[in-house]
Scaffold this motif. Structure first.
Motif, PDB file in Angstrom:
ATOM      1  N   ASN A   1     -14.658 -43.810 -22.060  1.00  0.00           N
ATOM      2  CA  ASN A   1     -14.801 -44.523 -23.335  1.00  0.00           C
ATOM      3  C   ASN A   1     -16.262 -44.852 -23.645  1.00  0.00           C
ATOM      4  O   ASN A   1     -16.694 -44.771 -24.799  1.00  0.00           O
ATOM      5  CB  ASN A   1     -13.969 -45.804 -23.308  1.00  0.00           C
ATOM      6  CG  ASN A   1     -12.478 -45.530 -23.322  1.00  0.00           C
ATOM      7  OD1 ASN A   1     -12.033 -44.525 -23.875  1.00  0.00           O
ATOM      8  ND2 ASN A   1     -11.698 -46.408 -22.710  1.00  0.00           N
ATOM      9  N   ASN A   2     -17.017 -45.207 -22.615  1.00  0.00           N
ATOM     10  CA  ASN A   2     -18.419 -45.574 -22.835  1.00  0.00           C
ATOM     11  C   ASN A   2     -19.299 -44.374 -23.162  1.00  0.00           C
ATOM     12  O   ASN A   2     -20.370 -44.530 -23.772  1.00  0.00           O
ATOM     13  CB  ASN A   2     -18.977 -46.284 -21.602  1.00  0.00           C
ATOM     14  CG  ASN A   2     -18.418 -47.683 -21.423  1.00  0.00           C
ATOM     15  OD1 ASN A   2     -17.831 -48.252 -22.346  1.00  0.00           O
ATOM     16  ND2 ASN A   2     -18.581 -48.248 -20.239  1.00  0.00           N
ATOM     17  N   ASN A   3     -18.866 -43.189 -22.749  1.00  0.00           N
ATOM     18  CA  ASN A   3     -19.703 -42.000 -22.919  1.00  0.00           C
ATOM     19  C   ASN A   3     -19.205 -41.044 -23.998  1.00  0.00           C
ATOM     20  O   ASN A   3     -19.678 -39.904 -24.077  1.00  0.00           O
ATOM     21  CB  ASN A   3     -19.805 -41.245 -21.587  1.00  0.00           C
ATOM     22  CG  ASN A   3     -20.587 -42.006 -20.536  1.00  0.00           C
ATOM     23  OD1 ASN A   3     -21.472 -42.800 -20.867  1.00  0.00           O
ATOM     24  ND2 ASN A   3     -20.271 -41.778 -19.274  1.00  0.00           N
ATOM     25  N   LEU A   4     -18.280 -41.491 -24.825  1.00  0.00           N
ATOM     26  CA  LEU A   4     -17.737 -40.608 -25.862  1.00  0.00           C
ATOM     27  C   LEU A   4     -18.829 -40.043 -26.764  1.00  0.00           C
ATOM     28  O   LEU A   4     -18.721 -38.920 -27.263  1.00  0.00           O
ATOM     29  CB  LEU A   4     -16.702 -41.362 -26.708  1.00  0.00           C
ATOM     30  CG  LEU A   4     -15.371 -41.690 -26.023  1.00  0.00           C
ATOM     31  CD1 LEU A   4     -14.472 -42.470 -26.970  1.00  0.00           C
ATOM     32  CD2 LEU A   4     -14.668 -40.418 -25.558  1.00  0.00           C
ATOM     33  N   HIS A   5     -19.889 -40.816 -26.958  1.00  0.00           N
ATOM     34  CA  HIS A   5     -20.971 -40.374 -27.845  1.00  0.00           C
ATOM     35  C   HIS A   5     -21.742 -39.188 -27.263  1.00  0.00           C
ATOM     36  O   HIS A   5     -22.508 -38.529 -27.982  1.00  0.00           O
ATOM     37  CB  HIS A   5     -21.938 -41.533 -28.099  1.00  0.00           C
ATOM     38  CG  HIS A   5     -22.670 -41.996 -26.870  1.00  0.00           C
ATOM     39  ND1 HIS A   5     -22.075 -42.792 -25.907  1.00  0.00           N
ATOM     40  CD2 HIS A   5     -23.935 -41.751 -26.439  1.00  0.00           C
ATOM     41  CE1 HIS A   5     -22.947 -43.029 -24.940  1.00  0.00           C
ATOM     42  NE2 HIS A   5     -24.085 -42.414 -25.236  1.00  0.00           N
ATOM     43  N   LEU A   6     -21.539 -38.900 -25.975  1.00  0.00           N
ATOM     44  CA  LEU A   6     -22.252 -37.795 -25.335  1.00  0.00           C
ATOM     45  C   LEU A   6     -21.574 -36.446 -25.561  1.00  0.00           C
ATOM     46  O   LEU A   6     -22.142 -35.408 -25.218  1.00  0.00           O
ATOM     47  CB  LEU A   6     -22.361 -38.048 -23.824  1.00  0.00           C
ATOM     48  CG  LEU A   6     -23.151 -39.285 -23.384  1.00  0.00           C
ATOM     49  CD1 LEU A   6     -23.094 -39.424 -21.870  1.00  0.00           C
ATOM     50  CD2 LEU A   6     -24.590 -39.206 -23.868  1.00  0.00           C
ATOM     51  N   TRP A   7     -20.368 -36.464 -26.116  1.00  0.00           N
ATOM     52  CA  TRP A   7     -19.635 -35.198 -26.281  1.00  0.00           C
ATOM     53  C   TRP A   7     -20.422 -34.244 -27.172  1.00  0.00           C
ATOM     54  O   TRP A   7     -20.827 -34.592 -28.275  1.00  0.00           O
ATOM     55  CB  TRP A   7     -18.257 -35.443 -26.883  1.00  0.00           C
ATOM     56  CG  TRP A   7     -17.423 -34.195 -26.886  1.00  0.00           C
ATOM     57  CD1 TRP A   7     -17.370 -33.241 -27.851  1.00  0.00           C
ATOM     58  CD2 TRP A   7     -16.546 -33.756 -25.842  1.00  0.00           C
ATOM     59  NE1 TRP A   7     -16.515 -32.236 -27.490  1.00  0.00           N
ATOM     60  CE2 TRP A   7     -15.996 -32.520 -26.260  1.00  0.00           C
ATOM     61  CE3 TRP A   7     -16.176 -34.279 -24.609  1.00  0.00           C
ATOM     62  CZ2 TRP A   7     -15.088 -31.815 -25.480  1.00  0.00           C
ATOM     63  CZ3 TRP A   7     -15.273 -33.574 -23.833  1.00  0.00           C
ATOM     64  CH2 TRP A   7     -14.734 -32.360 -24.271  1.00  0.00           C
ATOM     65  N   ASP A   8     -20.623 -33.034 -26.670  1.00  0.00           N
ATOM     66  CA  ASP A   8     -21.417 -32.030 -27.377  1.00  0.00           C
ATOM     67  C   ASP A   8     -20.571 -30.779 -27.597  1.00  0.00           C
ATOM     68  O   ASP A   8     -20.275 -30.057 -26.646  1.00  0.00           O
ATOM     69  CB  ASP A   8     -22.662 -31.686 -26.551  1.00  0.00           C
ATOM     70  CG  ASP A   8     -23.574 -30.695 -27.258  1.00  0.00           C
ATOM     71  OD1 ASP A   8     -23.222 -30.227 -28.357  1.00  0.00           O
ATOM     72  OD2 ASP A   8     -24.641 -30.380 -26.696  1.00  0.00           O
TER      73      ASP A   8
END
Length: 228
Positions: free
Chosen positions: A132-139
């Protein structure tokens, strides 16, 4: 009629046609695709036209199959045991009695899949938080498997180093690993125990205990293995 296309190091994609009233009626189709496929048919069309539609459908699913092939080739997939080309889920081993089930959209294989963690709460809760904390890292420009590694901040167990038996512990009730096509997916939350169970076995066991309690469709009770 069976249509197929082979590529090096890739499984066959099969497409079966039944032509009961050819060419006046469209053919019946049986295809191993993860999405619905229907032939566009006119009486003047030939079998070559059908084959070209088959090839176009294969091409549209190329990225999906590449993503699933990478998961199958580089991780230990616990379920399905022998995935078909239409299978959109993979249960990937993370560690001893810990795994993640991913559901991939075949039309958008580079998007974040639905992820469901299986294992004891004290192990899977930190994984859920990382995800949840790293969802913004999805590329979407990199592979699905690499994205999962980046979001979870981990490497999945390698097929080159470990054996599948390292992740396939038998159920603590029926003492079997596979039961009616399912594998143990419930784990005791006590860190000192961690014994896995089939959901069906555990549910039947807990139903028979006077001390168990049920809330809606969830039943609570003592671990059959450690009594915690």
């Amino acid at each position: 009629i069976a249509l197929k296309k082979k590529k090096k190091r890739r499984k066959e994609k099969l497409y079966f046609l039944s032509l009961p009233q050819y060419p006046t009626e469209p053919p019946d189709c049986l295809v191993d695709f993860p999405v619905q496929f229907a032939v566009s048919w006119m009486p003047q069309d030939s079998l070559i036209d059908i084959y070209n539609q088959f090839l176009a459908a294969l091409e549209s699913l190329k990225e999906f199959w590449n993503a699933m092939d990478e998961i199958d080739g580089k991780t230990w997939v616990l379920e399905p045991e022998n995935p078909t080309r239409s299978a959109t889920t993979r249960r990937i081993a993370i560690g001893n009695n810990v795994s993640v089930n991913v559901e991939v959209d075949p039309r958008h294989p580079n998007m974040l899949p639905e992820c469901y963690f299986l294992g004891a709460d004290h192990v899977v809760n930190p994984l859920r938080i990382k995800l949840n904390n790293n969802l913004h890292l999805w590329d979407p420009e990199i592979s699905l498997l690499q994205n999962l590694k980046d979001l979870l901040e981990m490497d999945f167990p390698s097929r080159a180093v470990l054996e599948k038996s390292d992740f396939t512990k038998d159920c603590g009730i029926c003492y079997a690993y596979r039961l009616a096509g399912t594998t143990p997916d419930q784990v005791c939350d006590d860190p000192r125990c961690g014994q896995p169970f089939h959901q069906a076995c555990l549910y039947e066991w807990l139903q028979g205990l006077p001390s168990s309690r049920q809330s809606f469709n969830v039943i609570f009770g003592e671990c059959p293995y450690c009594n915690k």
